[in-house]
Design a protein around this motif. Structure first.
Motif, PDB file in Angstrom:
ATOM      1  N   MET A  68       6.896   8.158   1.021  1.00  0.00           N
ATOM      2  CA  MET A  68       7.141   7.130  -0.004  1.00  0.00           C
ATOM      3  C   MET A  68       7.143   7.760  -1.397  1.00  0.00           C
ATOM      4  O   MET A  68       7.862   7.326  -2.291  1.00  0.00           O
ATOM      5  N   GLY A  69       6.284   8.772  -1.570  1.00  0.00           N
ATOM      6  CA  GLY A  69       6.252   9.470  -2.858  1.00  0.00           C
ATOM      7  C   GLY A  69       7.604  10.085  -3.167  1.00  0.00           C
ATOM      8  O   GLY A  69       8.137   9.937  -4.267  1.00  0.00           O
TER       9      GLY A  69
ATOM     10  N   ASP B 238       4.190  17.869  -7.498  1.00  0.00           N
ATOM     11  CA  ASP B 238       5.189  18.665  -6.783  1.00  0.00           C
ATOM     12  C   ASP B 238       4.969  18.609  -5.283  1.00  0.00           C
ATOM     13  O   ASP B 238       5.907  18.749  -4.503  1.00  0.00           O
ATOM     14  N   ILE B 239       3.696  18.474  -4.912  1.00  0.00           N
ATOM     15  CA  ILE B 239       3.342  18.503  -3.496  1.00  0.00           C
ATOM     16  C   ILE B 239       2.300  17.431  -3.260  1.00  0.00           C
ATOM     17  O   ILE B 239       1.414  17.244  -4.093  1.00  0.00           O
ATOM     18  N   GLU B 240       2.441  16.697  -2.150  1.00  0.00           N
ATOM     19  CA  GLU B 240       1.340  15.824  -1.767  1.00  0.00           C
ATOM     20  C   GLU B 240       0.827  16.274  -0.417  1.00  0.00           C
ATOM     21  O   GLU B 240       1.590  16.488   0.525  1.00  0.00           O
TER      22      GLU B 240
ATOM     23  N   ASP C 295       2.227   6.145  -7.311  1.00  0.00           N
ATOM     24  CA  ASP C 295       1.241   7.097  -7.842  1.00  0.00           C
ATOM     25  C   ASP C 295       1.889   8.476  -8.039  1.00  0.00           C
ATOM     26  O   ASP C 295       1.649   9.144  -9.044  1.00  0.00           O
ATOM     27  N   SER C 296       2.705   8.877  -7.072  1.00  0.00           N
ATOM     28  CA  SER C 296       3.366  10.183  -7.190  1.00  0.00           C
ATOM     29  C   SER C 296       4.348  10.205  -8.362  1.00  0.00           C
ATOM     30  O   SER C 296       4.530  11.230  -9.005  1.00  0.00           O
ATOM     31  N   VAL C 297       4.978   9.049  -8.617  1.00  0.00           N
ATOM     32  CA  VAL C 297       5.872   8.954  -9.784  1.00  0.00           C
ATOM     33  C   VAL C 297       5.062   9.205 -11.053  1.00  0.00           C
ATOM     34  O   VAL C 297       5.444   9.981 -11.921  1.00  0.00           O
TER      35      VAL C 297
ATOM     36  N   TYR D 233       0.821  -1.204   0.000  1.00  0.00           N
ATOM     37  CA  TYR D 233       0.000   0.000   0.000  1.00  0.00           C
ATOM     38  C   TYR D 233       0.862   1.264   0.000  1.00  0.00           C
ATOM     39  O   TYR D 233       0.663   2.140  -0.841  1.00  0.00           O
ATOM     40  N   PRO D 234       1.839   1.399   0.892  1.00  0.00           N
ATOM     41  CA  PRO D 234       2.717   2.565   0.769  1.00  0.00           C
ATOM     42  C   PRO D 234       3.503   2.591  -0.543  1.00  0.00           C
ATOM     43  O   PRO D 234       3.742   3.663  -1.104  1.00  0.00           O
ATOM     44  N   VAL D 235       3.881   1.412  -1.045  1.00  0.00           N
ATOM     45  CA  VAL D 235       4.622   1.368  -2.315  1.00  0.00           C
ATOM     46  C   VAL D 235       3.752   1.921  -3.452  1.00  0.00           C
ATOM     47  O   VAL D 235       4.204   2.720  -4.270  1.00  0.00           O
ATOM     48  N   MET D 236       2.484   1.506  -3.470  1.00  0.00           N
ATOM     49  CA  MET D 236       1.568   2.008  -4.508  1.00  0.00           C
ATOM     50  C   MET D 236       1.404   3.518  -4.407  1.00  0.00           C
ATOM     51  O   MET D 236       1.420   4.221  -5.399  1.00  0.00           O
ATOM     52  N   GLN D 237       1.232   3.987  -3.182  1.00  0.00           N
ATOM     53  CA  GLN D 237       1.023   5.425  -2.999  1.00  0.00           C
ATOM     54  C   GLN D 237       2.242   6.197  -3.491  1.00  0.00           C
ATOM     55  O   GLN D 237       2.115   7.244  -4.116  1.00  0.00           O
ATOM     56  N   GLY D 238       3.409   5.641  -3.226  1.00  0.00           N
ATOM     57  CA  GLY D 238       4.625   6.273  -3.722  1.00  0.00           C
ATOM     58  C   GLY D 238       4.694   6.254  -5.237  1.00  0.00           C
ATOM     59  O   GLY D 238       5.041   7.255  -5.877  1.00  0.00           O
TER      60      GLY D 238
END
Lengths: 416, 416
Positions: B213-214, B199-201, B192-194, B185-190
């Motif tokens: 993670m992003g 610029d900002i989450e 997603d930012s890729v 789950y954290p890997v996916m969230q990271g």
């Protein structure tokens, strides 16, 4: 699990007992032995062979005697009518190491994988009947999994369970990083067993954790669990370290009869019985007899080792080659003679040269420093006489023989 | 990172300062603030808006004031020309929990996801200009990843790093299992930012680990790292616990003006300024003034709270509704009168009934035991008079008014 044993006739029970004895020979661990017995009983009742899985790393196709420990066990199952499933772990080989850190785990192309698999096949053919073996590539199912399916797989195992693997535990303790993708290698191996529906997975004791993953995932997928059959690791010629190419303590199954025989004769006495058990086709009864004769002093260790060496060469070459290799060994090593079939090397490097120059020219050692060391250790002879000075200048004559250690020779042919 | 600040004109520097002050208002943590400043400077120089990501769980579409803390921050960015990226985490919602253990994380259908997203949109429209918002579903890229690509992702993060997340650390310490899929789950969230190249989450402080993670994955994929902008969690009406539906301490943005106003008036005095900062559009200067006036005794806390309540209702309804709700509140709670617009309930249950029967019939409370408790606590009135006996038999007349606590009313209409 149903109790199949109690459904057997007396003869069938004897047959299960016979096979159990055979498969247990030389084995380090069976997890669990009761299930193997039940599976054998079931196989007899349903007249269906057991499926025996062996996973192979597609990146290391040079087979040596260390590998044949599991191959010989495979052969025993095959000779009793069971089905061998060879699994090439090509998916792993194709993805390589995503961190790019491991040089050892470099990405293989499809062609390299196929070529390596072919090499395995040719070499394994010396131990088993390959026409009866089923070959699988795990990329067939693994490459098709999508993220959702990977999540589904990952949902069937806990982080704590994975961290129990010795090397992970050790790295965590030492603060050394474990990349998340590494957790997937045991998971993949476990999933392969789900797909193959295998009854038994064979491997060395170093595969203990990974093979138990097969049991774990088969259970999670509602399948009958495989039995783990773990073979001891064969020590190499040094008698200490696990046989491996990188340790240079191995007997390759593709080496020349002379090399094989000579190397086999250098096996430590205390390792001999283990070799008989793990890399030959001798039955448990025959090995017990050899052991008894050795202990009673009725069989000389050298004679026993000659039997072992001849047996090994026969397995991978043929009997005639084995006999010849035995004679060659006797003449060279036991009588100190120069063998008759020494490789000839052309020389046009002048009339005078140092022993190091000759060694390098004949490609007998890989570096000048190694050659120097070998001379210091009295390991180099010219025409049967020890070389004393590294820098000695030799007059080169046609037919001059250089000898390194006990088994490496070259004959110089001076170009006319 | 290049230094964009030093390339700015004096006016541009002032503009960065102004925006920084605005975005910093009420924020708990900016990781790191220097990078936010640089990004603002870069945005001004290149005349390109910053991309501001907010991730949403598709399974919980009931928006309350607690959620608007980040929404208001989003709006500030939007009003200054930056681009809002709303990310619906539908992939997670669609895969559910593969272990089947978590009821909360049940699988959602495509339709449910779409319907929930629509609900978000309608509700968020009360805070932001939704026509300028970009909407993304992460299933678009995540569902397409194959095993090899997942391995590639997993190769970019270590197990130790993931185990640092507070809840994982705690569970490991307590010996509670963590399923391997939870690491994703954290890997996916990271990831997603890729994909969003944001610029900002934005997120609550409880998203600290996941939002970092992003940064981690953007860096691993060779992208500019996002800045994490973490908002404090808003305490609910009890003044202690985080506002949430399950704690029943929330103000929903879809509630009636009267409910919203009444609930807002029950906010604790010491929470008031935090609410002004986090859920209204007051500027930092205006809030500073309110605070000063309160502290100087020039503004009565009740007046300030009425301003807050009216402001909140105006934001989610309109000014007129807010004014009416204010008057309603004043008449009911401040003067103890029965409001004029009480819901009317038909009754054909006979001429005599207990107060509990009436309460249940009018659906004012959810159980008879709750009704009993409320009477015991002197919380129930009939026609303005306290009910003393639970089992009292009332003669039912048309127009009878039941009142629960301060704000719940029902008028009985006897069917002719």
């Amino acid at each position: 699990m149903e109790n199949f044993i109690e459904k057997l006739t007396r003869e069938q029970k004897e047959e299960v007992k016979r096979q159990m004895k055979l498969y247990t020979q030389g084995v380090q661990e069976i997890i669990p032995a009761e299930e193997l017995e039940q599976k054998l009983a079931k196989s007899i009742i349903n007249n269906e062979p057991l499926k025996i899985k062996l996973g192979l790393d597609p990146s290391a196709p040079d087979v040596h005697l260390g590998h044949t420990v599991v191959l010989n066990k495979m052969r025993q199952f095959q000779e009793n009518g069971h089905k061998i499933q060879l699994l090439i772990g090509d998916f792993t080989g194709k993805i390589g190491d995503p961190t790019g850190k491991s040089v050892a785990r470099k990405q293989l192309t499809d062609e390299e994988v196929k070529r390596n698999a072919k090499t395995y096949f040719e070499q394994f053919g010396k131990v088993m009947d390959m026409s009866k073996v089923d070959l699988y590539y795990n990329s067939k199912w693994l490459s098709k999994l999508n993220f959702e399916e990977v999540i589904g797989l990952a949902g069937k195992i806990t982080v704590a369970r994975l961290l129990e693997r010795d090397d992970f535990e050790e790295r965590i303790a030492l603060g050394k990083p474990i990349s998340l993708h590494e957790f997937f290698y045991p998971v993949m191996q476990g999933y392969d067993s789900v797909m193959l529906e295998c009854d038994i997975e064979l491997g060395g004791t170093d595969q203990h954790f990974n093979i138990l993953m097969g049991r774990h995932f088969q259970e999670k997928f509602g399948k009958e669990k495989q039995v783990a059959l773990l073979m001891p690791l064969l020590e190499g010629l040094d008698g200490v370290e696990k046989m491996s190419k990188s340790k240079n303590n191995y007997i390759g199954i593709d080496e020349t009869p002379e090399e094989m025989y000579g190397k086999a004769m250098s096996i430590r006495d205390e390792q001999m019985i283990k070799y008989f058990e793990l890399v030959t086709k001798f039955t448990p009864e025959e090995i017990a007899k050899i052991k008894a004769n050795l202990e009673a002093g009725e069989l000389h260790p050298k004679k026993a080792k000659m039997l072992l060496a001849e047996t090994i060469v026969s397995m991978y070459q043929d009997e005639e080659a084995a006999k010849k290799a035995g004679k060659h060994f006797a003449s060279v090593f036991q009588q100190g003679a120069i063998p008759t079939n020494v490789a000839e090397i052309e020389w046009n490097g002048g009339e005078i040269a140092s022993p190091i120059d000759l060694i390098m020219h004949a490609n007998l050692l890989s570096s000048r420093s190694e050659a120097r060391r070998m001379i210091d250790n009295n390991g180099v002879k010219i025409n049967g006489e020890k070389v004393v000075h590294k820098d000695e200048q030799l007059v080169i004559s046609d037919g001059l023989v250089i000898q390194i250690g006990k088994r490496k020779f070259a004959k110089i042919r001076v170009k006319a």
